[in-house]
Design a protein around this motif. Structure first.
Motif, PDB file in Angstrom:
ATOM      1  N   ALA A   7     -52.513  60.243  37.135  1.00 35.54           N
ATOM      2  CA  ALA A   7     -52.008  58.817  37.641  1.00 35.54           C
ATOM      3  C   ALA A   7     -50.848  58.421  36.275  1.00 35.54           C
ATOM      4  CB  ALA A   7     -52.726  57.859  37.767  1.00 35.54           C
ATOM      5  N   ALA A   8     -51.297  58.648  35.123  1.00 38.40           N
ATOM      6  CA  ALA A   8     -50.492  58.119  33.860  1.00 38.40           C
ATOM      7  C   ALA A   8     -49.050  59.081  33.932  1.00 38.40           C
ATOM      8  CB  ALA A   8     -51.207  58.459  32.795  1.00 38.40           C
ATOM      9  N   ALA A   9     -49.147  60.455  34.113  1.00 37.08           N
ATOM     10  CA  ALA A   9     -48.211  61.290  34.334  1.00 37.08           C
ATOM     11  C   ALA A   9     -47.113  60.769  35.409  1.00 37.08           C
ATOM     12  CB  ALA A   9     -48.570  62.899  34.611  1.00 37.08           C
ATOM     13  N   ALA A  10     -47.464  60.387  36.407  1.00 40.93           N
ATOM     14  CA  ALA A  10     -46.610  59.959  37.500  1.00 40.93           C
ATOM     15  C   ALA A  10     -45.835  58.629  37.278  1.00 40.93           C
ATOM     16  CB  ALA A  10     -47.429  59.704  38.862  1.00 40.93           C
ATOM     17  N   THR A  11     -46.401  57.723  36.547  1.00 43.49           N
ATOM     18  CA  THR A  11     -45.914  56.547  36.099  1.00 43.49           C
ATOM     19  C   THR A  11     -44.744  56.963  34.936  1.00 43.49           C
ATOM     20  OG1 THR A  11     -47.898  55.358  36.527  1.00 43.49           O
ATOM     21  CG2 THR A  11     -46.382  54.517  34.794  1.00 43.49           C
ATOM     22  N   VAL A  12     -45.178  57.729  33.883  1.00 42.05           N
ATOM     23  CA  VAL A  12     -44.166  58.379  32.925  1.00 42.05           C
ATOM     24  C   VAL A  12     -43.204  58.763  33.369  1.00 42.05           C
ATOM     25  CG1 VAL A  12     -44.061  59.523  30.862  1.00 42.05           C
ATOM     26  CG2 VAL A  12     -46.082  58.039  31.240  1.00 42.05           C
ATOM     27  N   ILE A  13     -43.338  59.791  34.319  1.00 41.43           N
ATOM     28  CA  ILE A  13     -42.252  60.514  35.028  1.00 41.43           C
ATOM     29  C   ILE A  13     -41.209  59.788  35.498  1.00 41.43           C
ATOM     30  CG2 ILE A  13     -41.550  62.279  36.484  1.00 41.43           C
ATOM     31  CD1 ILE A  13     -44.038  63.768  35.540  1.00 41.43           C
ATOM     32  N   SER A  14     -41.849  58.799  36.356  1.00 44.95           N
ATOM     33  CA  SER A  14     -40.975  57.615  37.050  1.00 44.95           C
ATOM     34  C   SER A  14     -40.182  56.654  36.318  1.00 44.95           C
ATOM     35  CB  SER A  14     -41.897  56.852  38.095  1.00 44.95           C
ATOM     36  OG  SER A  14     -42.717  57.660  38.937  1.00 44.95           O
ATOM     37  N   LEU A  18     -35.248  49.753  39.855  1.00 44.75           N
ATOM     38  CA  LEU A  18     -36.602  49.745  40.092  1.00 44.75           C
ATOM     39  C   LEU A  18     -37.038  50.394  41.405  1.00 44.75           C
ATOM     40  CD1 LEU A  18     -36.725  45.793  39.219  1.00 44.75           C
ATOM     41  CD2 LEU A  18     -37.571  47.834  37.868  1.00 44.75           C
ATOM     42  N   LEU A  19     -36.201  50.490  42.329  1.00 43.50           N
ATOM     43  CA  LEU A  19     -36.516  51.050  43.396  1.00 43.50           C
ATOM     44  C   LEU A  19     -36.845  52.599  43.411  1.00 43.50           C
ATOM     45  CD1 LEU A  19     -34.500  49.289  46.014  1.00 43.50           C
ATOM     46  CD2 LEU A  19     -36.982  49.061  45.816  1.00 43.50           C
ATOM     47  N   ILE A  20     -35.951  53.207  42.455  1.00 44.12           N
ATOM     48  CA  ILE A  20     -36.100  54.857  42.434  1.00 44.12           C
ATOM     49  C   ILE A  20     -37.606  55.092  41.503  1.00 44.12           C
ATOM     50  CG2 ILE A  20     -35.076  56.644  40.836  1.00 44.12           C
ATOM     51  CD1 ILE A  20     -32.381  55.306  41.500  1.00 44.12           C
ATOM     52  N   GLY A  21     -37.731  54.141  40.429  1.00 47.66           N
ATOM     53  CA  GLY A  21     -38.977  54.474  39.678  1.00 47.66           C
ATOM     54  C   GLY A  21     -40.270  54.225  40.721  1.00 47.66           C
ATOM     55  N   ALA A  22     -40.395  53.187  41.535  1.00 45.83           N
ATOM     56  CA  ALA A  22     -41.306  52.964  42.133  1.00 45.83           C
ATOM     57  C   ALA A  22     -41.625  54.079  43.412  1.00 45.83           C
ATOM     58  CB  ALA A  22     -41.343  51.465  42.895  1.00 45.83           C
ATOM     59  N   VAL A  40     -49.458  57.272  28.871  1.00 45.44           N
ATOM     60  CA  VAL A  40     -48.598  56.065  28.963  1.00 45.44           C
ATOM     61  C   VAL A  40     -47.927  55.834  27.558  1.00 45.44           C
ATOM     62  CG1 VAL A  40     -48.469  53.499  29.517  1.00 45.44           C
ATOM     63  CG2 VAL A  40     -49.428  55.172  30.873  1.00 45.44           C
ATOM     64  N   VAL A  41     -48.647  55.816  26.574  1.00 41.44           N
ATOM     65  CA  VAL A  41     -48.039  55.648  25.063  1.00 41.44           C
ATOM     66  C   VAL A  41     -47.161  56.395  25.121  1.00 41.44           C
ATOM     67  CG1 VAL A  41     -48.684  55.314  22.618  1.00 41.44           C
ATOM     68  CG2 VAL A  41     -50.230  54.068  24.423  1.00 41.44           C
ATOM     69  N   PHE A  42     -47.395  57.627  25.025  1.00 40.55           N
ATOM     70  CA  PHE A  42     -46.517  58.704  24.574  1.00 40.55           C
ATOM     71  C   PHE A  42     -45.050  58.608  25.651  1.00 40.55           C
ATOM     72  CE2 PHE A  42     -49.828  61.841  23.197  1.00 40.55           C
ATOM     73  CZ  PHE A  42     -49.176  62.311  22.116  1.00 40.55           C
ATOM     74  N   GLY A  43     -45.114  58.175  26.500  1.00 39.50           N
ATOM     75  CA  GLY A  43     -43.775  57.711  27.257  1.00 39.50           C
ATOM     76  C   GLY A  43     -43.380  56.552  27.303  1.00 39.50           C
ATOM     77  N   SER A  44     -44.073  55.600  26.313  1.00 39.20           N
ATOM     78  CA  SER A  44     -43.616  54.243  26.501  1.00 39.20           C
ATOM     79  C   SER A  44     -42.264  53.732  26.082  1.00 39.20           C
ATOM     80  CB  SER A  44     -44.344  53.560  25.436  1.00 39.20           C
ATOM     81  OG  SER A  44     -44.196  53.971  24.044  1.00 39.20           O
ATOM     82  N   ALA A  45     -41.360  54.836  25.377  1.00 37.27           N
ATOM     83  CA  ALA A  45     -40.123  54.703  25.126  1.00 37.27           C
ATOM     84  C   ALA A  45     -39.302  54.693  26.308  1.00 37.27           C
ATOM     85  CB  ALA A  45     -39.565  55.746  24.542  1.00 37.27           C
ATOM     86  N   PHE A  46     -39.667  55.138  27.665  1.00 35.26           N
ATOM     87  CA  PHE A  46     -38.924  55.331  29.087  1.00 35.26           C
ATOM     88  C   PHE A  46     -39.168  53.899  29.311  1.00 35.26           C
ATOM     89  CE2 PHE A  46     -40.165  59.797  28.651  1.00 35.26           C
ATOM     90  CZ  PHE A  46     -38.932  60.337  28.532  1.00 35.26           C
TER      91      PHE A  46
END
Length: 470
Positions: free
Chosen positions: A195-202, A170-174, A140-146
C-alpha cells in the motif's frame, strides 16, 4: 477584462460551478489517496492494517503542512509578481520554492527515519499495531520528497494561472494509486508495504509530471539553474505567506495524534481502526466543499472589492447551498447505509462492523451543518479578513474539538470521543453563524451607503455622464 466582466455581472451559480469544478475534482483526487489505501488495506490486511495507516496519518499531515508552507506561499508570491508584470522575479520565486521544498524533504526524511518508532508511538500506535504502521510509514518516509515537492510545486502551477494542469496532477496520482493498490496488495501479497509503495510511486509520477511541466517550454514560468539558490528576502516572504495554512495543517496533525491516543486508551486498536474509516469517509464527503470554497473566493473577493455587495451575498448564499446539499447527501448515505460503508473497508471483522456502524452514525450526526461552517469561515478570507478566517477555521478542528476529545471520554467513555465531533461541529457552527450574522449586518449597511452614493452621483450627472448645472 472579460474575466472581470463575468465576475461582476455573470450568473453567480454558473460562475461558481465553472470555477469550482476543477478544484472539486482535484480535491476528490487528493482524498482518494487515503480512502483507497484504507479500503484495500482493510480488505487485504484487516483492521490492524487500517489502524496502522491511521496512526501514520499525523506524520503524513506534517509532510502536507510543509508542502503547503512553501507551495501556497510560493504560489501567492508568483501570482503577485506576475500581476506586477515581473516575470523574472516570479521565476526567482519558483527557483527559491524548489530549493526550499528539496531542503525540507531531506530534513523530514532524515527525522522520520531516525525517529520512526518513537513518532508512531507518540501518534497512538500500540505494540500490536506498531509493526503494521512501521512497514507502511517507513516506505512513505523514504518517498516523502515526492509528496512534498510534487504538492508544493503543483500549488505554484495554480498560482501561475493554470488550474487545469494542477488538477491533472492530482488525478494522475490518485488514478495510478487506485490501480497499483490492488496489484501490490492482492496480486503480489506485499501487505502494508505494498500500500505504501503504491502511494509513493503514484506521488513520484505526479512529482515528475510537475517538474516536467516547468522544464518544458509550454509553461509560463521555467526552472533555471541560476535561480536555484536561496535568497533570504524571497524565502522569508514565501514562508510568511504560507504560514497560516501550515499552522492549520500542523494543528490537524496534533489533533489526530491526540485523538489516536484517546481512542487507544478508551477503545483499543479497534476504535483506532474505526476512526480511520470515519475520517476517510468524512474527508471524501468534505473535500468538494473545499473545492467550492476555491471557486467562491474569486467571485466574493472581486465583488467585495467592486462594492457589489448584493452579489457578494448571493455568492455566499449559493456556496452555502451547494456545500449543504453535498453534506446532506453524504449524511443520508452514512446514516441509512452505515454497515455498507464499513463493509467497503473490511468484510470479515464483525466487531469492527458493529462498533463502526454505531460510531459513524454518532460522529457524523451533525454533518449536514458542516458545509455552512466551512464556507462561512472561508468567506472572511475571501474578503481580506484572514485573522477571522483562521480563528473560525481552527475553532471546529482545534479550539473546540481538542478539549472535547480530552474531557468527554472521562464522563462517557468511548462514546464521549464519538460525541466530541458533533459537539464541536455544533458549537463551531453557532460561533461562525453569529460572527457571520454580524458581518452581514455590516455588509447591508455598506450596501445602503454605496447605493445612496451612486444615486447621488447619478442625480448630479446628465444622460451623457457630465455634471448637471444648477
Amino acid at each position: 477584462m472579460d474575466r472581470s466582466i463575468r465576475l461582476g455581472k455573470g450568473s453567480v451559480p454558473r460562475l461558481l460551478l465553472k470555477f469550482s469544478a476543477p478544484a472539486i475534482l482535484g480535491m476528490l483526487a487528493q482524498a482518494l489517496y487515503n480512502v483507497v489505501d484504507r479500503i484495500f488495506v482493510g480488505q487485504a490486511v484487516g483492521s490492524e492494517g487500517i489502524a496502522g495507516t491511521t496512526v501514520s496519518f499525523p506524520f503524513m499531515l506534517v509532510l502536507l503542512a510543509f508542502g503547503m508552507l512553501v507551495g501556497f506561499g510560493g504560489a501567492a508570491l508568483v501570482s503577485i509578481r506576475l500581476g506586477e508584470q515581473k516575470k523574472d522575479e516570479a521565476e526567482r520565486v519558483l527557483g527559491n520554492a524548489t530549493v526550499l521544498l528539496a531542503v525540507v524533504s531531506v530534513l523530514l526524511t532524515a527525522i522520520g527515519l531516525a525517529f520512526l518508532n518513537p513518532l508512531l508511538k507518540m501518534f497512538g500506535a500500540s505494540e500490536q499495531v506498531l509493526p503494521y504502521a512501521h512497514d507502511y510509514l517507513q516506505i512513505v518516509v523514504f518517498g516523502s520528497a515526492f509528496q512534498v515537492v510534487g504538492f508544493g510545486l503543483n500549488a505554484v502551477i495554480r498560482g501561475e494561472g493554470n488550474p487545469r494542469t494542477a488538477m491533472y496532477t492530482l488525478l494522475i496520482g490518485a488514478g495510478l494509486n487506485t490501480i497499483l493498490d490492488p496489484i501490490f496488495l492482492f496480486g503480489f501479497g506485499w501487505g502494508m508495504r505494498g500500500a505504501a509503495a503504491a502511494t509513493v510511486i503514484s506521488q513520484a509520477v505526479s512529482a515528475i509530471w510537475v517538474l516536467s511541466y516547468f522544464l518544458r517550454r509550454k509553461s509560463l514560468l521555467h526552472i533555471h539553474v541560476s535561480n536555484l539558490r536561496l535568497r533570504s528576502s524571497i524565502s522569508v516572504s514565501i514562508v510568511t505567506i504560507g504560514s497560516p495554512m501550515f499552522a492549520m495543517q500542523m494543528a490537524a496533525s496534533v489533533v489526530n495524534a491526540i485523538l489516536n491516543n484517546q481512542l487507544r486508551i478508551f477503545g483499543g486498536d479497534l476504535a483506532v481502526s474505526v476512526m480511520g474509516i470515519i475520517h476517510a469517509v468524512a474527508l471524501f464527503i468534505a473535500m468538494p466543499i473545499f473545492g467550492i470554497n476555491q471557486g467562491a473566493q474569486p467571485i466574493i473577493g472581486y465583488n467585495y472589492g467592486a462594492e457589489n455587495f448584493d452579489r457578494v451575498k448571493k455568492a455566499l448564499q449559493t456556496a452555502i447551498l451547494f456545500a449543504t446539499a453535498i453534506c446532506v447527501a453524504g449524511f443520508f448515505v452514512v446514516i441509512v447505509l452505515p454497515s455498507q460503508v464499513i463493509w467497503l473497508f473490511n468484510r470479515q471483522d464483525e466487531l469492527l462492523m458493529r462498533l463502526g456502524t454505531h460510531a459513524i452514525r454518532m460522529s457524523l450526526v451533525m454533518f449536514p451543518i458542516i458545509g455552512f461552517q466551512i464556507v462561512s469561515a472561508s468567506y472572511f478570507q475571501a474578503v481580506g479578513k484572514p485573522k477571522q478566517a483562521l480563528f473560525l477555521g481552527l475553532s471546529r478542528q482545534v479550539l473546540l474539538l481538542i478539549p472535547a476529545i480530552l474531557i468527554l471520554p472521562y464522563f462517557f467513555g468511548l462514546n464521549g470521543i464519538w460525541a466530541a465531533f458533533p459537539v464541536s461541529d455544533l458549537a463551531s457552527s453557532i460561533l461562525t453563524g453569529t460572527w457571520l450574522f454580524l458581518e452581514l449586518g455590516h455588509l447591508r449597511k455598506r450596501h445602503v451607503e454605496v447605493a445612496n452614493d451612486r444615486s447621488a452621483s447619478a442625480a448630479h450627472t446628465d444622460s451623457h455622464g457630465l455634471p448637471r448645472r444648477f
